[in-house]
Design a protein around this motif. Structure first.
Motif, mmCIF file in Angstrom:
data_model
loop_
_atom_site.group_PDB
_atom_site.id
_atom_site.type_symbol
_atom_site.label_atom_id
_atom_site.label_comp_id
_atom_site.label_asym_id
_atom_site.label_seq_id
_atom_site.Cartn_x
_atom_site.Cartn_y
_atom_site.Cartn_z
ATOM 1 N N VAL A 171 0.844 -1.186 0.000
ATOM 2 C CA VAL A 171 0.000 0.000 0.000
ATOM 3 C C VAL A 171 0.884 1.243 0.000
ATOM 4 O O VAL A 171 1.926 1.286 0.661
ATOM 5 N N ARG A 172 0.490 2.258 -0.736
ATOM 6 C CA ARG A 172 1.246 3.510 -0.797
ATOM 7 C C ARG A 172 0.281 4.685 -0.632
ATOM 8 O O ARG A 172 -0.806 4.703 -1.226
ATOM 9 N N ASN A 177 -5.134 12.448 -2.761
ATOM 10 C CA ASN A 177 -6.078 11.914 -3.749
ATOM 11 C C ASN A 177 -5.546 10.712 -4.522
ATOM 12 O O ASN A 177 -6.207 10.232 -5.442
ATOM 13 N N LEU A 178 -4.370 10.223 -4.164
ATOM 14 C CA LEU A 178 -3.791 9.102 -4.898
ATOM 15 C C LEU A 178 -3.133 8.127 -3.927
ATOM 16 O O LEU A 178 -2.099 8.430 -3.328
ATOM 17 N N GLU A 179 -3.764 6.974 -3.771
ATOM 18 C CA GLU A 179 -3.203 5.885 -2.989
ATOM 19 C C GLU A 179 -3.161 4.637 -3.867
ATOM 20 O O GLU A 179 -3.970 4.494 -4.785
ATOM 21 N N VAL A 180 -2.226 3.759 -3.581
ATOM 22 C CA VAL A 180 -2.141 2.481 -4.278
ATOM 23 C C VAL A 180 -2.498 1.384 -3.282
ATOM 24 O O VAL A 180 -1.863 1.256 -2.226
ATOM 25 N N ASN A 209 -1.251 18.865 0.701
ATOM 26 C CA ASN A 209 -1.054 17.850 1.739
ATOM 27 C C ASN A 209 -1.393 18.356 3.127
ATOM 28 O O ASN A 209 -1.918 17.612 3.964
ATOM 29 N N ARG A 210 -1.090 19.627 3.389
ATOM 30 C CA ARG A 210 -1.353 20.184 4.721
ATOM 31 C C ARG A 210 -2.847 20.286 5.023
ATOM 32 O O ARG A 210 -3.236 20.439 6.179
ATOM 33 N N THR A 211 -3.683 20.180 4.005
ATOM 34 C CA THR A 211 -5.129 20.273 4.212
ATOM 35 C C THR A 211 -5.739 18.914 4.532
ATOM 36 O O THR A 211 -6.929 18.833 4.834
ATOM 37 N N SER A 212 -4.941 17.852 4.468
ATOM 38 C CA SER A 212 -5.449 16.499 4.670
ATOM 39 C C SER A 212 -4.832 15.884 5.923
ATOM 40 O O SER A 212 -3.672 15.459 5.901
ATOM 41 N N GLN A 213 -5.623 15.813 6.990
ATOM 42 C CA GLN A 213 -5.144 15.161 8.199
ATOM 43 C C GLN A 213 -4.828 13.698 7.921
ATOM 44 O O GLN A 213 -3.825 13.159 8.415
ATOM 45 N N ASP A 214 -5.660 13.028 7.126
ATOM 46 C CA ASP A 214 -5.433 11.622 6.803
ATOM 47 C C ASP A 214 -4.062 11.410 6.182
ATOM 48 O O ASP A 214 -3.316 10.511 6.571
ATOM 49 N N TRP A 215 -3.727 12.212 5.166
ATOM 50 C CA TRP A 215 -2.439 12.038 4.489
ATOM 51 C C TRP A 215 -1.290 12.270 5.449
ATOM 52 O O TRP A 215 -0.302 11.515 5.448
ATOM 53 N N MET A 216 -1.382 13.300 6.270
ATOM 54 C CA MET A 216 -0.284 13.603 7.186
ATOM 55 C C MET A 216 -0.065 12.480 8.196
ATOM 56 O O MET A 216 1.064 12.088 8.473
ATOM 57 N N VAL A 217 -1.148 11.933 8.735
ATOM 58 C CA VAL A 217 -1.011 10.836 9.698
ATOM 59 C C VAL A 217 -0.404 9.612 9.019
ATOM 60 O O VAL A 217 0.493 8.961 9.577
#
Length: 611
Positions: A171-172, A177-180, A209-217
């Motif tokens: 998983v990446r 907006n882009l995960e594998v 990226n700073r607007t997405s808590q999910d991505w940062m975590v």
């Protein structure tokens, strides 16, 4: 009240005990004539023909390590691999343990793994005896023993869960907006993975990226800075969002973050600062940090008292640090969990001779005076040599150093900023010098018209693992490029490699014009090649073509510098505007009405945000 007056009196008593040049050979634009053949001889076959010579992941000749290295690593033991189709997840009752369990369940289900009682077990738990944000993962083959992920705190458990998904599921988490998420692929390998972060504070502001808590975590960021705080369900964060940076004017009541800095030997200003900080902490007990830092300019008090301390300390940082220490001393007993940070920035970059930071004070050293297309450790460049010296001097007197780094061109957000060859080396250099917190500031205004998304991903990975090898760094880059840009990604990698290699021979600050490190002659010599690479990448992009076109803005910008053309410029401006991209810092999105589009694009506006 008496205690308050005594505290201010003691603090008051405590108070009273031009940018360098660069001597690298390519510091200025090279006006020597260069043929296309000469330039092409400097480019490797892999760069000039990515279709026949794919990018390789070469291992560096040497990989210096230190005893402080704590990057994630699987211990060398006998390893056994096994495919898993069914799992059972067990977790403690805390919100963070439950969050980690829910994330594992979600991603594993999307991968095609079934949740079942009689299945391979993954157990999540917290061990408060472990360091914060660390995790200990033991992967066993048998179902009942399964995998255990133990975190030093809630964030540690969550980071361990995401590491499990990355390591064994492929998983990446590339962008918000882009995960594998590969299907039908969970293969565990027995062993132990131990992780403890080198940087305990990891902050970020690259947009979006700073607007997405999910991505940062998911990528290990634990501090939102002035953008807020993480939810308790994901472990909370270092919260200094109320008093985050350039606060001196606010806390002394003398202005704002852009005002001239007040007199720091004035007892009244100190009393106001202490009262303000205490008031903030009383209203916001969740804060773990406050910033008592200079305003964002070079205007500082040079009265007789301040000048005397500056001379005694050998740097204006001494006067500032005495003031900051006084505030930190006042709150230490009542708020032992709060760190007071201050800047070593511009005129305060050099460390003082006498005064040392108190234990609850952090020094936020800013690399703003450096050049950024060669490593910060480069002693041939006077700017980076000065910063190296200052970092070493601060590290002698402070074990709590934060770095405010700079990772884009703030004057020109769109044209190529070729720093990919130095980011890994810089991050390791910081880790080797007592740095405990990182903030790689970037384009926080808008979506990138360059390589902002790639840079954001790599910087997050580097903050979590500053000692990664060059091979690992290349793997992260190539995985991102392939997923983000589609089948033509190797052409974009070739462009990155070519421009980064050329820029490494020169010097470029975060405000220099685009031809500073990479000269006009080089771009002219490589123009046909670069144009063909971008065109091929766009042809092969498939459903990623929007991303390729947006990143191609950087090359269109350079071409307009080489060949100013009003008609093409009008089309370019319309495309950039439609994409919502800022031209430079200060959220510059609209060009002046009198902008002459017949000129090169770096002449369309006057940059006034900083200079």
């Amino acid at each position: 009240m008496a205690k308050k007056h005594l505290s201010i009196l003691l603090a008051a008593l405590f108070l009273f005990p031009c940018l360098a040049g660069c001597n690298r050979s390519n510091d200025s634009i090279d006006t020597t004539a260069t043929t296309k053949e000469d330039t092409m001889n400097d480019i490797t076959d892999a760069q000039t023909n990515p279709e026949t010579q794919p990018v390789t992941e070469s291992e560096p000749v040497t990989e210096p390590k230190t005893e402080a290295e704590t990057r994630p690593a699987v211990k060398e033991e006998e390893k056994i691999s096994r495919s898993i189709s069914k799992v059972r997840i067990l977790a403690g009752d805390s919100p963070t343990e439950q969050y980690a369990a829910a994330e594992l369940t979600d991603y594993l289900t999307r991968m095609g793994v079934t949740m079942a009682e009689d299945a391979y077990t993954i157990t999540l738990s917290i061990d408060p005896a472990m360091p914060d944000d660390s995790y200990h993962m033991v992967v066993r083959r048998k179902n009942k023993e399964g995998t255990t992920i133990t975190g030093g705190n809630g964030r540690g458990v969550i980071y361990g869960a995401y590491r499990f998904l990355e390591e064994f599921g492929g998983v990446r988490f590339f962008t918000p907006n882009l995960e594998v998420v590969p299907e039908n692929k969970l293969t565990i390998t027995t062993g132990v993975i131990d992780y403890e972060p080198v940087f305990v504070k990891r902050s970020f502001d690259w947009y979006p990226n700073r607007t997405s808590q999910d991505w940062m975590v998911k990528n290990g960021i634990n501090d939102c800075g002035w953008y807020g705080a993480f939810d308790e369900a994901v472990g909370g964060n270092w919260d200094s969002s109320i008093l985050s940076a350039h606060t001196m004017g606010i806390i002394t009541g003398t202005g704002n973050g852009a005002s001239p800095n007040p007199c720091l030997t004035d007892p009244e200003n100190l009393a106001k600062a202490i009262a303000y900080v205490r008031k903030v902490l009383e209203k916001n007990p969740q804060l773990t940090g406050v910033s008592v830092s200079q305003n964002d300019n070079n205007s500082y008090c040079q009265c007789e008292r301040c000048a005397a301390i500056d001379a005694e300390e050998g740097s204006p940082s001494g006067t500032l640090l005495r003031f900051v220490n006084a505030v930190a001393a006042d709150i230490a007993e009542d708020y032992p969990h709060v760190v007071v940070d201050t800047f070593a920035y511009m005129y305060t970059q050099a460390a003082p001779r006498i005064t040392k930071p108190l234990p609850n004070v952090a020094i936020r050293l800013c690399s703003i005076r450096c050049h950024f297309t060669h490593p910060i450790s480069d002693h041939e460049c006077e700017r980076t040599a000065t910063f190296n010296h200052d970092l070493q001097e601060w590290s002698k007197i402070c074990n709590n150093i934060y770095i405010w780094d700079y990772t884009t061109n703030y004057r020109y957000f769109i044209p190529t900023f070729a720093n990919f060859r130095v980011m890994r080396e810089n991050m390791q250099y910081f880790a080797d010098h007592n740095v405990t917190g990182m903030f790689p500031e970037g384009n926080y205004s808008s979506t990138s018209g360059e390589f902002g998304e790639l840079r954001a991903y790599l910087l997050a990975k580097l903050m979590m693992d500053p000692y990664m090898t060059e091979r690992e760094y290349n793997r992260h880059m190539n995985e991102f490029l392939q997923a983000y840009y589609g089948d033509g990604w190797e052409y974009i990698r070739a462009y990155i490699d070519a421009t980064s290699a050329k820029a490494a021979d020169g010097c470029q600050s975060i405000y220099d014009e685009p031809f500073k490190a990479i000269g006009e002659d080089y771009y002219r010599a490589m123009e046909d090649t670069f144009e063909s690479w971008w065109s091929r990448a766009e042809e092969l992009a498939g459903d990623r073509v929007e991303y390729v076109k947006r990143s191609r803005f950087q090359w269109r910008y350079i071409k307009l510098m080489l060949h100013p053309n009003k008609e093409e410029a009008e089309t370019f401006v319309a495309d950039v505007t439609a994409a919502g991209i800022a031209w430079g810092e200060g959220d510059l999105r609209t060009l002046p009405a009198d902008a002459d589009l017949s000129k090169p694009p770096h002449q369309w506006f006057t940059f006034t945000w900083w200079l």
